[in-house]
Design a protein around this motif. Structure first.
Motif, PDB file in Angstrom:
ATOM      1  N   ASN A  66       0.841  -1.191   0.000  1.00 18.51           N
ATOM      2  CA  ASN A  66       0.000   0.000   0.000  1.00 18.51           C
ATOM      3  C   ASN A  66       0.874   1.237   0.000  1.00 18.51           C
ATOM      4  N   TYR A  67       0.565   2.133  -0.922  1.00 17.37           N
ATOM      5  CA  TYR A  67       1.366   3.349  -1.020  1.00 17.37           C
ATOM      6  C   TYR A  67       0.436   4.494  -1.426  1.00 17.37           C
ATOM      7  N   GLU A  68       0.435   5.543  -0.614  1.00 11.24           N
ATOM      8  CA  GLU A  68      -0.414   6.715  -0.837  1.00 11.24           C
ATOM      9  C   GLU A  68      -1.857   6.331  -1.146  1.00 11.24           C
ATOM     10  N   GLY A  69      -2.391   5.443  -0.319  1.00 12.54           N
ATOM     11  CA  GLY A  69      -3.804   5.090  -0.411  1.00 12.54           C
ATOM     12  C   GLY A  69      -4.158   4.097  -1.512  1.00 12.54           C
ATOM     13  N   LYS A  70      -3.163   3.643  -2.279  1.00 11.40           N
ATOM     14  CA  LYS A  70      -3.472   2.671  -3.343  1.00 11.40           C
ATOM     15  C   LYS A  70      -2.724   1.376  -3.073  1.00 11.40           C
ATOM     16  N   GLN A 175       9.301   2.509  -2.554  1.00  7.27           N
ATOM     17  CA  GLN A 175       8.753   3.760  -3.071  1.00  7.27           C
ATOM     18  C   GLN A 175       9.300   4.052  -4.484  1.00  7.27           C
ATOM     19  N   GLU A 179       7.413   4.599  -8.010  1.00  6.18           N
ATOM     20  CA  GLU A 179       7.475   5.901  -8.687  1.00  6.18           C
ATOM     21  C   GLU A 179       8.315   5.903  -9.957  1.00  6.18           C
TER      22      GLU A 179
END
Ligand code: GTP
Length: 604
Positions: A66-70, A175, A179
């Motif tokens: 899970n990363y930034e709500g996704k 991360q 990204e």
């Protein structure tokens, strides 16, 4: 799972720079494996991998993060670092959009870092440099950043500094994967197009193919076709690797997973093959270069009664390793056996070790040799081989000079990275191995990268050991195939009391024949047990004797009752007696001739 939330990536690095440890931490961070357990190289499943601390077979794992709500699905493909297995690296990369390039903060860029970077660069993947082991006392991450900028042209601020062992900063690796690596470019509405990037054999379920889906969907019960063989199969199971197999209902484009469809051996699920749905043919995906054997060796059962067991063990092992090539072979002294082709010497050793450990087989391996070529001039031979240019994988079959226009030997482009202080010695070593310098570059103030064109036979047996010992272990080496070059080769026979020992025939460069012949005779003299009569050991080229040693006879008949038969084998310059039996000496002379035939290699 939405495609834009999928990332397919690999970890590549020089051997021991920490890929598997980083993979363990990523699996833990994403909750794929339990943190409380003592996880060590979870993806290295084979016994040899755990014992030698190396990765041989690439493994895949799907992680959720899970990363930034996704929620993201991250497919991680662990790859081997050793030169022999670069073939596994390149096929893993075909299923990825990006890589983590791990570099040890103390050792810096090494030869395989360079080779692996270029594999990723050529495949146009996003490269995320990760400097590992920053916890080490001698770590110098800034120096490594500068090397990365100089050699790979990647700005130093893109490097992520971590300690995989302690888990420091590993979060930012996840991360960066999200990204900096793009999601796969796929079309789920199109008909199925799946790339087979690895396959393993399971005794109960048949072939388990690891697939990356580029288009469409595949479900249990679908009828699929191999674009390579055109055979049709019904899918029995699909699933993801977590890292253990976990069946799912379907696999969608963008995903990486496994598929079982009643394929009986790995040749039916060839690496690089494209699978599509029955009656819905698609343009096959570009495959990869097939694995090219670089080293050949004869393999024989220690005891001929073990032939069938060994045959079945080899067949089972090659079901899982399609990069080994097999030809049947036989020898006067050793009976029926095979000549196997391997990607390199380590590959050969690992194969041998797996035969012993997993199948309890004891074997005799003959001297490793490289695949030479000859352009034939004799019309009789051309007719016999049905071609003008032949590849010789057994030195005993090396054609005579009078029957060929030219001989060719395989060459490789080698990369050596070393602290500057050893450069002189290394250059001398390379020269002695008939290598031609192609390039030299300082990658930082005191480290040099050298590029040399080497004849493969000069590095196959002990080059790496010599390089390591003269650089106190600091120099690293990697090579890539560079085709063939014309060479003045000769076939050298070894004779014992005038009889040629077929198993000791070698192909050598003309200029080295004397020194190698002399060394082989000396080694044999040390290895052969003394007998009641004299034994003449000779090296010859054609009818010309180029070296000779003599094993003196016992003066008195004290041991007349027994003669010792020894079988020797060797890897990397060490001769081992692997079978010795004492027999009643009925006719001593006959037995010693047999005994001589049983001496396979004393290493040179
Ligand atoms: P291959 O599978 O052989 O290619 O090696 P690898 O690159 O996967 O290396 P691996 O993860 O097996 O690590 C090699 C050694 O380095 C092991 O002894 C690890 O414990 C050690 N190591 C890995 N990461 C770190 C780190 O961050 N710090 C320290 N000090 N040691 C580490």
């Amino acid at each position: 799972f939405p495609v834009e939330n999928i990332r397919n990536f690999s970890i590549i690095a020089h051997v021991d720079h920490g890929k598997s440890t980083l993979a363990d931490r990523l699996l833990e961070l994403t909750g794929t494996i339990d943190k409380t357990k003592n996880n060590k190289q979870v993806l290295d499943k084979l016994q040899v991998e755990r014992e030698r601390g190396i990765t041989v077979k690439a493994q895949t794992a799907s992680l959720f993060h899970n990363y930034e709500g996704k929620q993201y699905l991250l497919n991680l493909i662990d790859t081997p670092g050793h030169v022999d297995f670069s073939y596994e690296v390149s096929r893993s990369l075909a299923a990825c959009q990006g890589v983590l390039l791990v570099v040890d903060a103390n050792e810096g860029i090494q030869a395989q870092t360079v080779a692996n970077f270029f594999l990723a660069f050529e495949a146009q993947l996003s490269v995320i440099p990760v400097i590992n082991k920053i916890d080490l006392k001698n770590a110098d991450p800034e120096r490594v950043e500068n090397q990365i900028e100089k050699v790979f042209d990647i700005p130093s601020d893109e490097c992520i500094k971590i300690s995989a062992k302690l888990g420091t900063n590993v979060e930012s690796v996840l991360q960066a994967v999200i990204e900096r690596i793009p999601p796969p470019k796929v079309h789920r509405k199109n008909p199925l197009r799946a790339l087979v990037f690895d396959s393993t054999f399971d005794h109960y379920r048949g072939v388990v193919a690891n697939v990356a889906l580029f288009d469409g969907v595949v479900s249990k019960g679908d009828k699929i076709v191999s674009a390579h063989t055109q055979k049709t199969y019904e899918v029995n199971e699909v699933g993801v690797l977590n890292p253990n197999e976990q069946p799912t209902h379907k696999l969608y484009a963008g995903q990486v997973g496994y598929l079982i469809a009643g394929m009986k051996d790995v040749t039916e699920a060839q690496i690089g093959d494209t699978l599509h749905l029955h009656k819905q043919p698609v343009e096959p995906l570009p495959g990869f270069k097939s694995a090219k054997p670089m080293v050949f060796a004869g393999i024989y059962p220690v005891d001929q009664s073990e032939y069938n067991n060994l045959k079945s063990a080899i067949e089972k092992l090659t079901l899982n390793d399609s990069s080994v090539t097999i030809h049947r072979d036989s020898s006067l002294a050793l009976g029926a056996g095979w000549r196997l082709g391997f990607l390199g010497l380590l590959h050969m050793e690992v194969f041998n070790q797996r035969l012993e450990q997993e199948y309890n087989a004891s074997v005799i391996l003959t001297t490793p040799t490289v695949p030479y070529k000859a352009v034939l001039s004799s019309s009789k031979l051309i007719k016999e081989y049905r071609e003008k240019e032949i590849t010789i994988i057994n030195p005993a079959q090396f054609p005579d000079k009078s029957k060929v226009t030219e001989y060719l030997e395989p060459v490789v482009l080698g990369t050596i990275i070393t602290p500057d202080e050893y450069t002189g010695k290394i250059m001398m070593l390379c020269q002695a191995r008939r290598a031609v310098q192609k390039n030299m570059m300082f990658i930082d103030q005191n480290r040099v990268m050298l590029k040399y064109l080497f004849p493969l036979n000069e590095i196959v047996v002990d080059f790496y050991d010599s390089l390591k010992s003269l650089s106190s272990g600091y120099a690293s080496f990697d090579y890539e195939d560079a085709g063939y070059q014309t060479a003045e080769l000769v076939k050298m026979d070894i004779l014992l009391n005038g009889n040629t020992v077929e198993e000791l025939v070698t192909v050598v460069h003309k200029d080295k024949a004397h020194s190698i012949g002399k060394a082989m005779c000396e080694r044999l003299k040390d290895c052969l047990p003394r007998q009641l009569f004299e034994i003449a050991i000779q090296a010859s080229i054609g009818s010309k004797i180029i070296a000779r040693e003599t094993v003196k006879a016992y003066r008195k008949n004290v041991l007349a009752k027994c003669v010792s038969l020894g079988i020797f084998t060797s890897i990397q310059n060490k001769a081992f007696i692997i079978l010795e039996k004492t027999v009643k000496s009925g006719s001593a002379r006959k037995i010693i001739e047999m005994s001589a035939l049983r001496i396979i290699w004393c290493g040179c």
